[in-house]
Design a protein around this motif. Structure first.
Motif, PDB file in Angstrom:
ATOM      1  N   THR A  63       0.845  -1.203   0.000  1.00  0.00           N
ATOM      2  CA  THR A  63       0.000   0.000   0.000  1.00  0.00           C
ATOM      3  C   THR A  63       0.877   1.249   0.000  1.00  0.00           C
ATOM      4  OG1 THR A  63      -1.768  -1.137   1.202  1.00  0.00           O
ATOM      5  CG2 THR A  63      -1.764   1.260   1.287  1.00  0.00           C
ATOM      6  N   LYS A  64       0.610   2.156  -0.928  1.00  0.00           N
ATOM      7  CA  LYS A  64       1.352   3.405  -0.978  1.00  0.00           C
ATOM      8  C   LYS A  64       0.954   4.290   0.207  1.00  0.00           C
ATOM      9  CE  LYS A  64       3.524   2.520  -4.792  1.00  0.00           C
ATOM     10  NZ  LYS A  64       4.985   2.300  -4.778  1.00  0.00           N
ATOM     11  N   VAL A  65       1.917   4.988   0.759  1.00  0.00           N
ATOM     12  CA  VAL A  65       1.671   5.807   1.950  1.00  0.00           C
ATOM     13  C   VAL A  65       2.090   7.247   1.677  1.00  0.00           C
ATOM     14  CG1 VAL A  65       2.190   6.152   4.387  1.00  0.00           C
ATOM     15  CG2 VAL A  65       2.008   3.825   3.465  1.00  0.00           C
ATOM     16  N   LYS A  66       1.191   8.165   2.006  1.00  0.00           N
ATOM     17  CA  LYS A  66       1.490   9.595   1.901  1.00  0.00           C
ATOM     18  C   LYS A  66       1.555  10.179   3.302  1.00  0.00           C
ATOM     19  CE  LYS A  66      -0.473  13.966   0.238  1.00  0.00           C
ATOM     20  NZ  LYS A  66      -1.642  14.592  -0.428  1.00  0.00           N
ATOM     21  N   ILE A  67       2.618  10.913   3.599  1.00  0.00           N
ATOM     22  CA  ILE A  67       2.793  11.522   4.915  1.00  0.00           C
ATOM     23  C   ILE A  67       2.475  13.012   4.831  1.00  0.00           C
ATOM     24  CG2 ILE A  67       4.424  12.022   6.767  1.00  0.00           C
ATOM     25  CD1 ILE A  67       5.962   9.528   5.973  1.00  0.00           C
ATOM     26  N   ILE A  68       1.598  13.457   5.736  1.00  0.00           N
ATOM     27  CA  ILE A  68       1.239  14.871   5.789  1.00  0.00           C
ATOM     28  C   ILE A  68       2.017  15.542   6.925  1.00  0.00           C
ATOM     29  CG2 ILE A  68      -0.620  16.541   6.083  1.00  0.00           C
ATOM     30  CD1 ILE A  68      -2.572  14.501   5.119  1.00  0.00           C
ATOM     31  N   GLN A  69       2.755  16.580   6.605  1.00  0.00           N
ATOM     32  CA  GLN A  69       3.451  17.351   7.629  1.00  0.00           C
ATOM     33  C   GLN A  69       2.441  18.252   8.332  1.00  0.00           C
ATOM     34  OE1 GLN A  69       6.947  19.467   6.285  1.00  0.00           O
ATOM     35  NE2 GLN A  69       6.694  21.033   7.866  1.00  0.00           N
ATOM     36  N   THR A  70       2.367  18.159   9.658  1.00  0.00           N
ATOM     37  CA  THR A  70       1.396  18.949  10.421  1.00  0.00           C
ATOM     38  C   THR A  70       2.093  19.667  11.578  1.00  0.00           C
ATOM     39  OG1 THR A  70       0.842  17.207  12.019  1.00  0.00           O
ATOM     40  CG2 THR A  70      -0.339  17.186   9.922  1.00  0.00           C
ATOM     41  N   LYS A  71       1.295  20.445  12.318  1.00  0.00           N
ATOM     42  CA  LYS A  71       1.816  21.161  13.477  1.00  0.00           C
ATOM     43  C   LYS A  71       1.603  20.412  14.779  1.00  0.00           C
ATOM     44  CE  LYS A  71       1.580  25.736  11.411  1.00  0.00           C
ATOM     45  NZ  LYS A  71       1.105  27.126  11.544  1.00  0.00           N
ATOM     46  N   GLY A  72       1.071  19.189  14.677  1.00  0.00           N
ATOM     47  CA  GLY A  72       0.957  18.392  15.893  1.00  0.00           C
ATOM     48  C   GLY A  72      -0.377  17.722  16.094  1.00  0.00           C
ATOM     49  N   SER A  73      -0.613  17.341  17.352  1.00  0.00           N
ATOM     50  CA  SER A  73      -1.727  16.476  17.717  1.00  0.00           C
ATOM     51  C   SER A  73      -3.092  17.010  17.308  1.00  0.00           C
ATOM     52  CB  SER A  73      -1.713  16.237  19.234  1.00  0.00           C
ATOM     53  OG  SER A  73      -0.579  15.493  19.613  1.00  0.00           O
ATOM     54  N   ARG A 150      11.134  35.186  27.744  1.00  0.00           N
ATOM     55  CA  ARG A 150      10.657  34.713  26.438  1.00  0.00           C
ATOM     56  C   ARG A 150      10.745  33.184  26.432  1.00  0.00           C
ATOM     57  NH1 ARG A 150      10.075  36.629  21.144  1.00  0.00           N
ATOM     58  NH2 ARG A 150      10.774  35.191  19.496  1.00  0.00           N
ATOM     59  N   VAL A 151       9.581  32.545  26.380  1.00  0.00           N
ATOM     60  CA  VAL A 151       9.526  31.078  26.517  1.00  0.00           C
ATOM     61  C   VAL A 151       8.825  30.478  25.306  1.00  0.00           C
ATOM     62  CG1 VAL A 151       8.765  29.146  27.961  1.00  0.00           C
ATOM     63  CG2 VAL A 151       9.385  31.345  29.022  1.00  0.00           C
ATOM     64  N   ALA A 152       9.448  29.469  24.693  1.00  0.00           N
ATOM     65  CA  ALA A 152       8.835  28.726  23.582  1.00  0.00           C
ATOM     66  C   ALA A 152       7.954  27.625  24.160  1.00  0.00           C
ATOM     67  CB  ALA A 152       9.912  28.131  22.688  1.00  0.00           C
ATOM     68  N   LEU A 153       6.668  27.677  23.798  1.00  0.00           N
ATOM     69  CA  LEU A 153       5.702  26.708  24.339  1.00  0.00           C
ATOM     70  C   LEU A 153       5.349  25.606  23.342  1.00  0.00           C
ATOM     71  CD1 LEU A 153       3.199  29.163  26.085  1.00  0.00           C
ATOM     72  CD2 LEU A 153       5.236  28.048  27.042  1.00  0.00           C
ATOM     73  N   GLY A 154       5.873  25.699  22.142  1.00  0.00           N
ATOM     74  CA  GLY A 154       5.489  24.742  21.107  1.00  0.00           C
ATOM     75  C   GLY A 154       4.555  25.393  20.113  1.00  0.00           C
ATOM     76  N   GLU A 155       4.437  24.809  18.935  1.00  0.00           N
ATOM     77  CA  GLU A 155       3.543  25.362  17.919  1.00  0.00           C
ATOM     78  C   GLU A 155       2.087  25.227  18.347  1.00  0.00           C
ATOM     79  OE1 GLU A 155       5.048  25.117  13.580  1.00  0.00           O
ATOM     80  OE2 GLU A 155       5.414  23.138  14.439  1.00  0.00           O
ATOM     81  N   GLN A 156       1.276  26.177  17.901  1.00  0.00           N
ATOM     82  CA  GLN A 156      -0.137  26.110  18.253  1.00  0.00           C
ATOM     83  C   GLN A 156      -0.751  24.821  17.699  1.00  0.00           C
ATOM     84  OE1 GLN A 156      -2.523  29.313  16.843  1.00  0.00           O
ATOM     85  NE2 GLN A 156      -4.387  28.526  17.774  1.00  0.00           N
ATOM     86  N   GLY A 157      -1.522  24.153  18.549  1.00  0.00           N
ATOM     87  CA  GLY A 157      -2.143  22.894  18.150  1.00  0.00           C
ATOM     88  C   GLY A 157      -1.262  21.681  18.361  1.00  0.00           C
TER      89      GLY A 157
END
Length: 467
Positions: A63-73, A150-157
């Motif tokens: 089965t061919k697989v396509k990976i979608i790059q996202t911002k997280g969960s 200045r604190v990095a909390l992670g990308e939104q979502g």
């Protein structure tokens, strides 16, 4: 003849029915040509796992697989719900924590769908450990010191943000007390290098490359999280975790210098409920195989096996995964097979019932047609009987007329007999009664003919004696 044809057709249907069902099942439950995995940021562990899973699925299942790059969960969950992804990685609690939090409106695309698809659980893969990272020379030594920085909390979502917010709340720090930024892992590294960032809260697997790239330099350290038990009691999606001393750097300065208590979240692989059971079974088997765990250094999965893989389910277990976890409970008939063939079975049963009803209708019409013919015969027989009632056999002309009527009764009886088989004559009481009526009328006519013949014989004797 028609009854024999129907029987032959039914036999042929029954012979080919298993073949038809088998081919239909194979066609409708075949593995999809391509599936889509909602992963995460390319520098995160979700993405690397998606790449490894892609290679194995294409190799083993074709089965061919396509990976979608996202911002997280959160985006992964939205893609699954909208049907735009078949598989997706998810951090438990992310939807709950981020439901009412949005730092930048419309930053995370959430596909709209009137009826979201049901999402199911496949496996728990590893623990995502919360790391509060600061520069080694920073004046920040505890969580409370983050205020005003200045604190990095992670990308939104993202799962990073979903873990950062409860952690700040635990430290009694609001987002307004700090200067929050929502950065990717790559952006975090760059801003640390450029002295543009004071701290970063990163929730990733302890083997994540980004952690080792940062901490192995000796330029950064990890803060201790206080009151771990209180945090895990309030936030049920957190578990206690301990980072072993020297995990990231064993030369001076050691990182961390001693065992460091922190918390972790699970990393789940989810799927849409409508995804093929056979495909999900294949995915689950690949994940539980030790080669997959070793390649990705999923030590917890290696040690815990099925027990760890099934831990912390927040969604119903997918039937395909359940077949792997509980092979002894797998039904004799695949549920997809039952669903696929349900319509066909209903159609076949309906066709058989319709055929039977049509056959019965034809039989009734035939019976009615026979009754109509019998009615005609009866009417003709009654007409003959009325004619014979007018002839008493006393007149010389009555004899020929009675003989004609007797012939008509005989022809009527013979014609009727040709319309029915021996079985029908034996079963049909109406035809039997008609034949008895014919015999009775024939006896009446014969009796009158006998009287007529006796009278004619008496007349001849009288004439002979007179002469």
């Amino acid at each position: 003849m028609k009854r024999s044809v129907i029987k032959v057709l039914l036999v042929i249907l029954l012979i080919f029915l298993p073949v038809i069902l088998h081919q239909t099942y194979r066609w409708m439950t075949a593995l999809p040509d391509q599936i889509t995995i909602a992963a995460g940021h390319p520098e995160g562990r979700y993405y690397s796992m998606a790449v490894q899973l892609k290679d194995l699925l294409e190799e083993q299942l074709g089965t061919k697989v396509k990976i979608i790059q996202t911002k997280g969960s959160l985006e992964n969950l939205a893609l699954l719900s909208s049907g735009k992804a078949d598989l997706g990685f998810y951090q438990p609690g992310a939807e709950y924590v981020l439901k009412e939090f949005q730092a930048e409106p419309d930053n995370v695309p959430v596909p709209e769908q009137e009826e979201p698809e049901q999402i199911c659980f496949i496996a728990n893969l590893y623990s995502q450990v919360v790391h509060v990272i600061v520069p080694a020379d920073s004046e920040i030594f505890k969580l409370a010191d983050l205020q005003g920085h200045r604190v990095a909390l992670g990308e939104q979502g993202s799962g990073d943000l979903a873990a950062s917010l409860p952690l700040l709340k635990h430290a009694q720090i609001s987002v307004e007390d700090i200067h929050p930024v929502y950065l990717s892992y790559e952006e975090i590294e760059k801003q640390f290098e450029n002295n543009q960032l004071d701290a970063a809260i990163m929730t990733v697997g302890i083997e994540a490359p980004v952690l080792h790239e940062l901490l192995d330099t000796g330029k950064y350290r990890i803060l201790e999280i206080p009151y771990i038990e209180a945090l895990t009691r309030k936030e049920s999606h957190f578990d206690e975790y301990e980072i072993p001393a020297g995990m990231f750097r064993r030369a001076d300065p050691v990182v961390p210098p001693q065992d460091l208590p922190t918390v972790s979240c699970d990393a789940h692989l989810l799927a849409r409920e409508s995804v093929s059971e056979d495909l999900v079974s294949g995915v689950t088997a690949i994940i539980l195989h030790q080669d997959f765990s070793r390649q990705l250094q999923l030590n917890e999965l290696i040690e815990g096996g099925n027990s760890f893989a099934r831990d912390g389910q927040g969604f119903p277990l997918h039937a395909g995964a359940d077949h792997i976890y509980n092979p002894e409970l797998k039904p004799f008939l695949n549920s997809e097979f039952v669903e696929v063939t349900e319509g066909m079975r209903s159609f076949i049963v309906s066709m058989l019932i319709a055929t039977y009803l049509l056959y019965r209708q034809i039989q009734k019409r035939r019976e009615k047609a026979k009754e109509h013919k019998l009615d005609r015969y009866i009417r003709e027989l009654v007409a003959i009987e009325n004619k014979q009632m007018k002839l008493d056999g006393n007149n010389p002309s009555d004899g020929p007329a009675l003989m004609i009527l007797l012939d008509e009764v005989t022809k009527l009886r013979q014609e009727n007999l040709t319309q029915f088989s021996a079985h029908e004559l034996n079963e049909d009481r109406a035809t039997d009664a008609f034949l008895e009526m014919c015999h009775a009328l024939s006896d009446k006519i014969n009796a009158k003919l006998l009287g007529w013949k006796i009278d004619r014989l008496g007349e001849k004797i009288q004439k002979s004696s007179d002469s």
